[in-house]
Design an enzyme around this catalytic site. Structure first.
Site, PDB file in Angstrom:
ATOM      1  N   ASP A 160      -0.180  12.670   0.196  1.00 31.97           N
ATOM      2  CA  ASP A 160      -0.274  13.817  -0.717  1.00 31.97           C
ATOM      3  C   ASP A 160      -0.229  15.123   0.086  1.00 31.97           C
ATOM      4  O   ASP A 160       0.425  16.091  -0.304  1.00 31.97           O
ATOM      5  CB  ASP A 160      -1.573  13.724  -1.524  1.00 31.97           C
ATOM      6  CG  ASP A 160      -1.748  12.344  -2.129  1.00 31.97           C
ATOM      7  OD1 ASP A 160      -0.900  11.953  -2.941  1.00 31.97           O
ATOM      8  OD2 ASP A 160      -2.700  11.635  -1.754  1.00 31.97           O
ATOM      9  N   HIS A 188      -6.822   9.988  -4.696  1.00 26.77           N
ATOM     10  CA  HIS A 188      -5.375   9.748  -4.572  1.00 26.77           C
ATOM     11  C   HIS A 188      -4.883   9.242  -5.928  1.00 26.77           C
ATOM     12  O   HIS A 188      -4.733   8.036  -6.152  1.00 26.77           O
ATOM     13  CB  HIS A 188      -5.051   8.739  -3.471  1.00 26.77           C
ATOM     14  CG  HIS A 188      -3.600   8.346  -3.489  1.00 26.77           C
ATOM     15  ND1 HIS A 188      -2.592   9.222  -3.164  1.00 26.77           N
ATOM     16  CD2 HIS A 188      -2.973   7.200  -3.841  1.00 26.77           C
ATOM     17  CE1 HIS A 188      -1.419   8.636  -3.311  1.00 26.77           C
ATOM     18  NE2 HIS A 188      -1.624   7.397  -3.732  1.00 26.77           N
TER      19      HIS A 188
HETATM   20  N1  LIG Z   1      -2.542   5.801  -0.758  1.00 25.99           N
HETATM   21  C1  LIG Z   1      -1.254   6.046  -0.870  1.00 25.99           C
HETATM   22  O1  LIG Z   1      -0.805   7.190  -0.645  1.00 25.99           O
HETATM   23  C2  LIG Z   1      -0.259   4.982  -1.285  1.00 25.99           C
HETATM   24  C3  LIG Z   1       1.103   5.284  -1.256  1.00 25.99           C
HETATM   25  C4  LIG Z   1       2.018   4.292  -1.600  1.00 25.99           C
HETATM   26  C5  LIG Z   1       1.565   3.039  -1.979  1.00 25.99           C
HETATM   27  N2  LIG Z   1       0.234   2.788  -2.011  1.00 25.99           N
HETATM   28  C6  LIG Z   1      -0.275   1.467  -2.372  1.00 25.99           C
HETATM   29  O2  LIG Z   1      -0.116   0.579  -1.267  1.00 25.99           O
HETATM   30  C7  LIG Z   1      -0.141  -0.750  -1.729  1.00 25.99           C
HETATM   31  C8  LIG Z   1       0.966  -1.580  -1.092  1.00 25.99           C
HETATM   32  O3  LIG Z   1       2.207  -1.092  -1.470  1.00 25.99           O
HETATM   33  P1  LIG Z   1       3.543  -1.922  -1.134  1.00 25.99           P
HETATM   34  O4  LIG Z   1       4.646  -1.122  -1.702  1.00 25.99           O
HETATM   35  O5  LIG Z   1       3.592  -2.311   0.298  1.00 25.99           O
HETATM   36  O6  LIG Z   1       3.316  -3.211  -2.048  1.00 25.99           O
HETATM   37  P2  LIG Z   1       4.056  -4.612  -1.961  1.00 25.99           P
HETATM   38  O7  LIG Z   1       3.766  -5.282  -3.256  1.00 25.99           O
HETATM   39  O8  LIG Z   1       5.444  -4.474  -1.472  1.00 25.99           O
HETATM   40  O9  LIG Z   1       3.249  -5.359  -0.815  1.00 25.99           O
HETATM   41  C9  LIG Z   1       1.908  -5.712  -0.940  1.00 25.99           C
HETATM   42  C10 LIG Z   1       1.688  -6.912  -0.050  1.00 25.99           C
HETATM   43  O10 LIG Z   1       0.290  -7.188  -0.048  1.00 25.99           O
HETATM   44  C11 LIG Z   1       0.134  -8.597  -0.049  1.00 25.99           C
HETATM   45  N3  LIG Z   1      -1.220  -8.917  -0.483  1.00 25.99           N
HETATM   46  C12 LIG Z   1      -1.708  -8.985  -1.750  1.00 25.99           C
HETATM   47  N4  LIG Z   1      -2.997  -9.351  -1.731  1.00 25.99           N
HETATM   48  C13 LIG Z   1      -3.340  -9.507  -0.432  1.00 25.99           C
HETATM   49  C14 LIG Z   1      -4.521  -9.904   0.223  1.00 25.99           C
HETATM   50  N5  LIG Z   1      -5.629 -10.231  -0.461  1.00 25.99           N
HETATM   51  N6  LIG Z   1      -4.509  -9.952   1.561  1.00 25.99           N
HETATM   52  C15 LIG Z   1      -3.413  -9.668   2.259  1.00 25.99           C
HETATM   53  N7  LIG Z   1      -2.246  -9.308   1.706  1.00 25.99           N
HETATM   54  C16 LIG Z   1      -2.208  -9.223   0.365  1.00 25.99           C
HETATM   55  C17 LIG Z   1       1.237  -9.103  -0.951  1.00 25.99           C
HETATM   56  O11 LIG Z   1       1.536 -10.464  -0.728  1.00 25.99           O
HETATM   57  C18 LIG Z   1       2.394  -8.191  -0.561  1.00 25.99           C
HETATM   58  O12 LIG Z   1       3.174  -8.748   0.497  1.00 25.99           O
HETATM   59  C19 LIG Z   1      -0.066  -0.658  -3.260  1.00 25.99           C
HETATM   60  O13 LIG Z   1      -1.378  -0.783  -3.771  1.00 25.99           O
HETATM   61  C20 LIG Z   1       0.453   0.757  -3.489  1.00 25.99           C
HETATM   62  O14 LIG Z   1       0.069   1.243  -4.750  1.00 25.99           O
HETATM   63  C21 LIG Z   1      -0.680   3.729  -1.661  1.00 25.99           C
HETATM   64  O1  LIG Z   2       1.851   3.042  -5.675  1.00 29.23           O
HETATM   65  C1  LIG Z   2       1.708   4.007  -6.444  1.00 29.23           C
HETATM   66  O2  LIG Z   2       1.221   3.904  -7.598  1.00 29.23           O
HETATM   67  C2  LIG Z   2       2.135   5.373  -5.998  1.00 29.23           C
HETATM   68  C3  LIG Z   2       1.636   5.705  -4.639  1.00 29.23           C
HETATM   69  O3  LIG Z   2       0.239   5.735  -4.590  1.00 29.23           O
HETATM   70  C4  LIG Z   2       2.209   7.036  -4.182  1.00 29.23           C
HETATM   71  O4  LIG Z   2       1.484   8.038  -4.175  1.00 29.23           O
HETATM   72  O5  LIG Z   2       3.407   7.072  -3.851  1.00 29.23           O
END
Ligand SMILES: NC(=O)c1ccc[n+]([C@@H]2O[C@H](COP(=O)([O-])OP(=O)(O)OC[C@H]3O[C@@H](n4cnc5c(N)ncnc54)[C@H](O)[C@@H]3O)[C@@H](O)[C@H]2O)c1
Ligand SMILES: O=C(O)C[C@H](O)C(=O)O
Length: 329
Positions: A160, A188
Protein backbone atom coordinates in the site's frame (compact mmCIF):
# COMPACT_ATOMS: atom_id res chain seq x y z
CA UNK A 1 34.75 -14.37 6.40
CA UNK A 2 32.16 -17.16 5.97
CA UNK A 3 28.78 -16.14 7.31
CA UNK A 4 26.28 -18.58 8.78
CA UNK A 5 23.31 -18.81 6.40
CA UNK A 6 20.10 -17.15 7.52
CA UNK A 7 17.10 -19.51 7.57
CA UNK A 8 14.17 -17.99 5.70
CA UNK A 9 10.85 -19.85 5.92
CA UNK A 10 8.24 -19.10 3.27
CA UNK A 11 4.71 -20.47 3.56
CA UNK A 12 2.50 -20.83 0.50
CA UNK A 13 5.73 -21.35 -1.42
CA UNK A 14 4.00 -22.87 -4.45
CA UNK A 15 1.60 -19.97 -4.86
CA UNK A 16 1.92 -17.03 -7.19
CA UNK A 17 3.53 -14.69 -4.64
CA UNK A 18 5.88 -17.51 -3.63
CA UNK A 19 7.00 -17.87 -7.23
CA UNK A 20 7.77 -14.16 -7.48
CA UNK A 21 9.45 -14.06 -4.06
CA UNK A 22 11.75 -17.05 -3.76
CA UNK A 23 14.13 -16.15 -6.58
CA UNK A 24 14.67 -12.68 -5.16
CA UNK A 25 15.34 -14.03 -1.67
CA UNK A 26 17.83 -16.50 -3.12
CA UNK A 27 19.58 -13.81 -5.16
CA UNK A 28 20.22 -11.63 -2.11
CA UNK A 29 17.53 -8.98 -2.37
CA UNK A 30 15.90 -9.80 0.96
CA UNK A 31 18.87 -9.62 3.28
CA UNK A 32 21.79 -8.31 1.25
CA UNK A 33 24.29 -9.33 -1.39
CA UNK A 34 26.68 -10.82 1.18
CA UNK A 35 24.18 -12.84 3.25
CA UNK A 36 23.83 -16.57 2.45
CA UNK A 37 20.35 -18.01 2.92
CA UNK A 38 18.72 -21.37 3.43
CA UNK A 39 15.12 -21.61 2.23
CA UNK A 40 12.52 -23.59 4.17
CA UNK A 41 9.37 -23.96 2.11
CA UNK A 42 6.05 -24.82 3.74
CA UNK A 43 3.12 -26.02 1.65
CA UNK A 44 -0.01 -28.05 2.11
CA UNK A 45 0.31 -31.62 0.78
CA UNK A 46 -1.36 -30.71 -2.54
CA UNK A 47 1.21 -27.93 -3.04
CA UNK A 48 4.34 -30.00 -2.38
CA UNK A 49 4.92 -31.17 -5.94
CA UNK A 50 4.73 -27.65 -7.34
CA UNK A 51 7.06 -26.45 -4.54
CA UNK A 52 9.51 -29.15 -5.58
CA UNK A 53 9.35 -27.86 -9.15
CA UNK A 54 10.13 -24.34 -7.95
CA UNK A 55 13.03 -25.72 -5.91
CA UNK A 56 14.39 -27.39 -9.06
CA UNK A 57 14.28 -24.01 -10.82
CA UNK A 58 16.00 -22.36 -7.87
CA UNK A 59 18.76 -24.97 -8.15
CA UNK A 60 19.04 -24.24 -11.84
CA UNK A 61 19.76 -20.58 -11.14
CA UNK A 62 22.95 -21.56 -9.26
CA UNK A 63 22.54 -18.63 -6.90
CA UNK A 64 25.84 -18.21 -5.02
CA UNK A 65 24.03 -17.20 -1.80
CA UNK A 66 21.56 -20.10 -1.72
CA UNK A 67 22.87 -22.74 0.70
CA UNK A 68 19.96 -25.18 0.71
CA UNK A 69 16.23 -25.69 0.19
CA UNK A 70 14.01 -27.82 2.43
CA UNK A 71 10.37 -28.48 1.64
CA UNK A 72 7.79 -29.68 4.14
CA UNK A 73 4.09 -29.77 4.88
CA UNK A 74 4.80 -29.74 8.62
CA UNK A 75 5.08 -26.28 10.25
CA UNK A 76 7.19 -27.76 13.05
CA UNK A 77 9.80 -28.72 10.48
CA UNK A 78 9.54 -25.65 8.26
CA UNK A 79 9.93 -23.16 11.12
CA UNK A 80 12.73 -25.07 12.84
CA UNK A 81 15.55 -22.58 13.33
CA UNK A 82 13.82 -19.91 11.22
CA UNK A 83 15.34 -16.44 11.48
CA UNK A 84 12.88 -14.83 9.07
CA UNK A 85 9.37 -16.14 8.36
CA UNK A 86 7.23 -14.93 5.49
CA UNK A 87 3.68 -16.16 6.05
CA UNK A 88 2.20 -15.95 2.58
CA UNK A 89 -0.09 -18.99 2.33
CA UNK A 90 -3.63 -18.24 3.43
CA UNK A 91 -7.19 -19.30 2.78
CA UNK A 92 -8.68 -16.97 0.16
CA UNK A 93 -12.28 -15.81 0.43
CA UNK A 94 -14.49 -17.88 -1.84
CA UNK A 95 -17.98 -17.23 -3.09
CA UNK A 96 -20.60 -17.08 -0.36
CA UNK A 97 -18.00 -17.05 2.41
CA UNK A 98 -18.78 -14.68 5.30
CA UNK A 99 -16.00 -12.72 7.00
CA UNK A 100 -16.35 -14.89 10.10
CA UNK A 101 -15.85 -18.04 8.00
CA UNK A 102 -12.75 -16.51 6.44
CA UNK A 103 -11.29 -15.59 9.83
CA UNK A 104 -12.03 -19.06 11.17
CA UNK A 105 -10.43 -20.78 8.16
CA UNK A 106 -7.34 -18.63 8.52
CA UNK A 107 -7.27 -19.28 12.26
CA UNK A 108 -6.81 -22.94 11.32
CA UNK A 109 -3.63 -21.93 9.44
CA UNK A 110 -2.11 -19.12 11.49
CA UNK A 111 -2.68 -20.56 14.97
CA UNK A 112 -0.65 -23.75 14.37
CA UNK A 113 1.97 -21.77 12.45
CA UNK A 114 2.27 -19.31 15.38
CA UNK A 115 2.68 -22.25 17.77
CA UNK A 116 5.34 -23.83 15.54
CA UNK A 117 7.20 -20.50 15.44
CA UNK A 118 6.94 -20.31 19.22
CA UNK A 119 8.32 -23.80 19.69
CA UNK A 120 10.93 -24.05 16.95
CA UNK A 121 12.05 -20.71 15.47
CA UNK A 122 15.38 -19.08 16.28
CA UNK A 123 15.48 -16.51 19.10
CA UNK A 124 15.89 -13.65 16.62
CA UNK A 125 12.85 -14.63 14.51
CA UNK A 126 11.19 -11.84 12.52
CA UNK A 127 7.73 -12.62 11.11
CA UNK A 128 5.98 -10.90 8.23
CA UNK A 129 2.39 -11.89 7.50
CA UNK A 130 1.33 -11.34 3.89
CA UNK A 131 -1.65 -13.73 3.66
CA UNK A 132 -4.97 -11.95 4.06
CA UNK A 133 -6.54 -10.71 6.24
CA UNK A 134 -2.91 -9.94 7.02
CA UNK A 135 -3.23 -7.78 10.16
CA UNK A 136 -5.58 -10.15 11.93
CA UNK A 137 -3.75 -13.27 10.76
CA UNK A 138 -0.63 -11.73 12.34
CA UNK A 139 -2.57 -11.22 15.57
CA UNK A 140 -3.68 -14.88 15.56
CA UNK A 141 -0.13 -16.14 14.97
CA UNK A 142 1.25 -13.79 17.63
CA UNK A 143 -1.31 -14.97 20.21
CA UNK A 144 -0.20 -18.57 19.60
CA UNK A 145 3.45 -17.62 20.24
CA UNK A 146 3.57 -16.25 23.80
CA UNK A 147 7.33 -16.86 24.16
CA UNK A 148 8.22 -14.73 21.13
CA UNK A 149 8.45 -10.96 21.76
CA UNK A 150 5.21 -9.63 20.36
CA UNK A 151 6.85 -6.93 18.24
CA UNK A 152 8.37 -9.65 16.04
CA UNK A 153 4.96 -10.22 14.43
CA UNK A 154 4.24 -7.75 11.66
CA UNK A 155 1.75 -7.46 8.80
CA UNK A 156 2.40 -6.15 5.32
CA UNK A 157 1.22 -2.68 4.36
CA UNK A 158 4.35 -1.92 2.36
CA UNK A 159 2.53 -2.70 -0.89
CA UNK A 160 0.00 0.00 0.00
CA UNK A 161 2.89 2.33 0.88
CA UNK A 162 4.56 1.68 -2.47
CA UNK A 163 1.27 2.15 -4.31
CA UNK A 164 0.79 5.50 -2.58
CA UNK A 165 4.35 6.60 -3.47
CA UNK A 166 3.72 5.79 -7.09
CA UNK A 167 0.37 7.61 -7.27
CA UNK A 168 1.85 10.70 -5.61
CA UNK A 169 4.79 10.61 -7.97
CA UNK A 170 2.45 10.54 -10.98
CA UNK A 171 0.43 13.46 -9.61
CA UNK A 172 3.39 15.70 -8.78
CA UNK A 173 5.80 14.63 -11.52
CA UNK A 174 8.51 14.11 -8.89
CA UNK A 175 10.34 10.78 -8.98
CA UNK A 176 9.53 8.32 -6.21
CA UNK A 177 13.08 8.83 -4.91
CA UNK A 178 12.17 12.42 -3.98
CA UNK A 179 9.12 11.44 -1.90
CA UNK A 180 9.51 10.85 1.81
CA UNK A 181 7.47 10.32 4.97
CA UNK A 182 4.33 8.86 3.46
CA UNK A 183 2.19 6.87 5.87
CA UNK A 184 -0.32 4.06 5.59
CA UNK A 185 -2.47 3.89 8.72
CA UNK A 186 -4.73 1.04 9.84
CA UNK A 187 -5.70 -2.17 8.11
CA UNK A 188 -4.50 -3.72 4.83
CA UNK A 189 -8.00 -3.42 3.44
CA UNK A 190 -10.15 -0.90 1.65
CA UNK A 191 -10.44 1.11 4.92
CA UNK A 192 -6.69 1.82 5.06
CA UNK A 193 -5.69 5.48 5.11
CA UNK A 194 -2.79 6.67 2.96
CA UNK A 195 -1.71 9.97 4.55
CA UNK A 196 0.22 12.63 2.64
CA UNK A 197 -0.13 15.43 5.21
CA UNK A 198 3.32 14.74 6.65
CA UNK A 199 4.86 13.56 3.40
CA UNK A 200 7.43 15.58 1.49
CA UNK A 201 7.88 15.91 -2.24
CA UNK A 202 11.31 17.24 -3.17
CA UNK A 203 11.57 18.71 0.34
CA UNK A 204 8.16 20.47 0.28
CA UNK A 205 5.05 19.39 2.18
CA UNK A 206 3.18 17.00 -0.14
CA UNK A 207 -0.37 18.13 0.72
CA UNK A 208 0.65 21.76 0.01
CA UNK A 209 2.51 20.79 -3.15
CA UNK A 210 -0.55 18.91 -4.42
CA UNK A 211 -3.03 21.53 -3.17
CA UNK A 212 -5.97 19.56 -4.53
CA UNK A 213 -8.36 18.32 -1.84
CA UNK A 214 -10.73 16.74 -4.39
CA UNK A 215 -7.90 14.66 -5.87
CA UNK A 216 -6.81 13.61 -2.38
CA UNK A 217 -10.28 12.55 -1.19
CA UNK A 218 -11.83 11.23 -4.40
CA UNK A 219 -8.89 9.93 -6.39
CA UNK A 220 -5.69 9.26 -4.44
CA UNK A 221 -7.15 7.62 -1.31
CA UNK A 222 -9.63 5.31 -3.10
CA UNK A 223 -7.10 4.45 -5.83
CA UNK A 224 -4.54 3.29 -3.26
CA UNK A 225 -7.07 1.63 -0.94
CA UNK A 226 -8.84 -0.27 -3.71
CA UNK A 227 -5.79 -1.04 -5.82
CA UNK A 228 -5.78 -4.69 -4.80
CA UNK A 229 -9.32 -5.13 -6.15
CA UNK A 230 -8.43 -3.21 -9.34
CA UNK A 231 -5.49 -5.56 -9.96
CA UNK A 232 -7.73 -8.60 -9.46
CA UNK A 233 -10.24 -7.12 -11.92
CA UNK A 234 -7.54 -6.41 -14.53
CA UNK A 235 -5.34 -9.48 -14.14
CA UNK A 236 -7.91 -12.02 -13.10
CA UNK A 237 -5.64 -12.82 -10.16
CA UNK A 238 -4.43 -10.87 -7.16
CA UNK A 239 -1.20 -8.93 -7.17
CA UNK A 240 1.81 -11.21 -7.07
CA UNK A 241 5.08 -9.62 -8.24
CA UNK A 242 4.28 -6.30 -6.56
CA UNK A 243 3.26 -8.12 -3.37
CA UNK A 244 6.48 -10.13 -3.42
CA UNK A 245 8.44 -6.94 -4.05
CA UNK A 246 6.78 -5.28 -1.05
CA UNK A 247 7.56 -8.28 1.16
CA UNK A 248 11.22 -7.98 0.12
CA UNK A 249 11.13 -4.23 0.87
CA UNK A 250 9.47 -4.78 4.27
CA UNK A 251 12.04 -7.28 5.52
CA UNK A 252 15.00 -5.51 3.91
CA UNK A 253 14.06 -2.25 5.66
CA UNK A 254 13.35 -4.05 8.95
CA UNK A 255 16.82 -5.59 8.89
CA UNK A 256 18.78 -2.70 7.35
CA UNK A 257 16.90 0.35 8.66
CA UNK A 258 15.11 3.36 7.23
CA UNK A 259 17.03 6.13 5.50
CA UNK A 260 17.82 9.29 7.48
CA UNK A 261 14.94 11.72 7.22
CA UNK A 262 12.46 9.11 6.03
CA UNK A 263 10.15 6.47 7.43
CA UNK A 264 8.13 3.53 6.19
CA UNK A 265 4.77 1.88 6.94
CA UNK A 266 4.42 -1.44 8.74
CA UNK A 267 1.56 -3.28 10.39
CA UNK A 268 2.82 -3.64 13.97
CA UNK A 269 1.35 -4.21 17.43
CA UNK A 270 0.00 -0.89 18.69
CA UNK A 271 1.38 0.54 21.92
CA UNK A 272 -1.63 2.86 22.09
CA UNK A 273 0.00 5.60 19.99
CA UNK A 274 -2.33 7.87 18.02
CA UNK A 275 -5.37 6.45 19.82
CA UNK A 276 -4.99 2.99 18.25
CA UNK A 277 -6.02 0.46 20.93
CA UNK A 278 -3.09 -1.34 22.45
CA UNK A 279 -2.30 -4.72 20.87
CA UNK A 280 -4.09 -4.25 17.55
CA UNK A 281 -1.78 -4.93 14.61
CA UNK A 282 -2.22 -1.70 12.74
CA UNK A 283 -0.14 0.16 10.18
CA UNK A 284 1.93 3.07 11.51
CA UNK A 285 4.76 5.29 10.32
CA UNK A 286 7.96 3.72 11.67
CA UNK A 287 11.65 4.42 11.68
CA UNK A 288 14.01 1.46 11.99
CA UNK A 289 17.54 1.21 13.35
CA UNK A 290 19.60 -1.89 14.16
CA UNK A 291 16.67 -4.19 13.37
CA UNK A 292 14.24 -2.47 15.78
CA UNK A 293 11.36 -0.27 14.69
CA UNK A 294 9.81 2.68 16.51
CA UNK A 295 6.54 4.44 15.82
CA UNK A 296 7.13 8.02 14.66
CA UNK A 297 5.74 10.17 17.48
CA UNK A 298 4.32 13.66 17.68
CA UNK A 299 2.61 13.92 14.30
CA UNK A 300 -0.30 16.30 14.27
CA UNK A 301 -3.40 14.48 13.06
CA UNK A 302 -5.99 16.76 11.45
CA UNK A 303 -9.75 16.04 11.44
CA UNK A 304 -9.67 14.65 7.89
CA UNK A 305 -6.99 12.11 8.89
CA UNK A 306 -8.50 11.36 12.31
CA UNK A 307 -11.80 10.28 10.83
CA UNK A 308 -10.12 7.93 8.36
CA UNK A 309 -7.65 6.43 10.84
CA UNK A 310 -10.52 5.81 13.27
CA UNK A 311 -12.60 4.05 10.60
CA UNK A 312 -9.80 1.63 9.71
CA UNK A 313 -8.93 1.01 13.36
CA UNK A 314 -12.61 0.31 14.08
CA UNK A 315 -12.50 -2.41 11.43
CA UNK A 316 -9.37 -3.89 13.04
CA UNK A 317 -11.08 -3.86 16.45
CA UNK A 318 -14.07 -5.67 14.96
CA UNK A 319 -11.82 -8.30 13.40
CA UNK A 320 -10.09 -8.76 16.76
CA UNK A 321 -13.46 -9.22 18.47
CA UNK A 322 -14.48 -11.74 15.82
CA UNK A 323 -11.37 -13.89 16.27
CA UNK A 324 -11.68 -13.57 20.06
CA UNK A 325 -15.21 -14.89 19.69
CA UNK A 326 -13.81 -17.84 17.76
CA UNK A 327 -11.41 -18.59 20.61
CA UNK A 328 -8.36 -17.78 18.47
CA UNK A 329 -6.85 -15.19 20.84
N1 LIG B 1 -0.72 -7.95 2.39
C1 LIG B 1 -0.71 -7.73 1.09
O1 LIG B 1 -0.38 -6.61 0.64
C2 LIG B 1 -1.11 -8.78 0.08
C3 LIG B 1 -0.95 -8.51 -1.28
C4 LIG B 1 -1.28 -9.50 -2.20
C5 LIG B 1 -1.77 -10.72 -1.76
N2 LIG B 1 -1.92 -10.94 -0.43
C6 LIG B 1 -2.40 -12.23 0.07
O2 LIG B 1 -1.35 -13.18 0.01
C7 LIG B 1 -1.89 -14.48 0.02
C8 LIG B 1 -1.22 -15.37 -1.01
O3 LIG B 1 -1.46 -14.89 -2.29
P1 LIG B 1 -1.07 -15.76 -3.58
O4 LIG B 1 -1.50 -14.95 -4.74
O5 LIG B 1 0.33 -16.24 -3.51
O6 LIG B 1 -2.08 -16.99 -3.41
P2 LIG B 1 -2.02 -18.41 -4.11
O7 LIG B 1 -3.37 -18.99 -3.92
O8 LIG B 1 -1.41 -18.33 -5.46
O9 LIG B 1 -0.99 -19.21 -3.20
C9 LIG B 1 -1.24 -19.52 -1.87
C10 LIG B 1 -0.45 -20.77 -1.56
O10 LIG B 1 -0.58 -21.01 -0.16
C11 LIG B 1 -0.68 -22.42 0.01
N3 LIG B 1 -1.24 -22.68 1.33
C12 LIG B 1 -2.54 -22.66 1.72
N4 LIG B 1 -2.65 -23.00 3.01
C13 LIG B 1 -1.40 -23.23 3.46
C14 LIG B 1 -0.86 -23.64 4.70
N5 LIG B 1 -1.65 -23.90 5.75
N6 LIG B 1 0.47 -23.77 4.80
C15 LIG B 1 1.27 -23.55 3.76
N7 LIG B 1 0.83 -23.18 2.54
C16 LIG B 1 -0.49 -23.02 2.39
C17 LIG B 1 -1.52 -22.89 -1.15
O11 LIG B 1 -1.36 -24.27 -1.41
C18 LIG B 1 -0.98 -22.03 -2.29
O12 LIG B 1 0.10 -22.67 -2.97
C19 LIG B 1 -3.40 -14.30 -0.18
O13 LIG B 1 -4.02 -14.36 1.09
C20 LIG B 1 -3.50 -12.88 -0.74
O14 LIG B 1 -4.76 -12.31 -0.47
C21 LIG B 1 -1.59 -10.00 0.49
O1 LIG C 1 -5.42 -10.50 -2.35
C1 LIG C 1 -6.14 -9.49 -2.28
O2 LIG C 1 -7.33 -9.51 -1.89
C2 LIG C 1 -5.58 -8.16 -2.69
C3 LIG C 1 -4.25 -7.90 -2.09
O3 LIG C 1 -4.31 -7.85 -0.70
C4 LIG C 1 -3.66 -6.61 -2.65
O4 LIG C 1 -3.65 -5.60 -1.94
O5 LIG C 1 -3.23 -6.62 -3.81
Amino acid sequence: MTRTPVNVTVTGAAGQIGYALLFRIASGHLLGADVPVKLRLLEIPQGLKAAEGTAMELDDCAFPLLRGIDISDDPNVAFDGANVALLVGARPRTKGMERGDLLEANGGIFKPQGKAINDHAADDIKVLVVGNPANTNALIAQAAAPDVPRERFTAMTRLDHNRALSQLSKKTGAPVSEIRKLTIWGNHSATQYPDIFHAEVAGKNAAEAVNDQAWLADDFIPTVAKRGAAIIEARGASSAASAANAAIDHVHTWVNGTADGDWTSMGIPSDGSYGVPEGLISSFPVTIKDGAYEIVQGLEINDFSRERIDASVKELSEEREAVRGLGLL
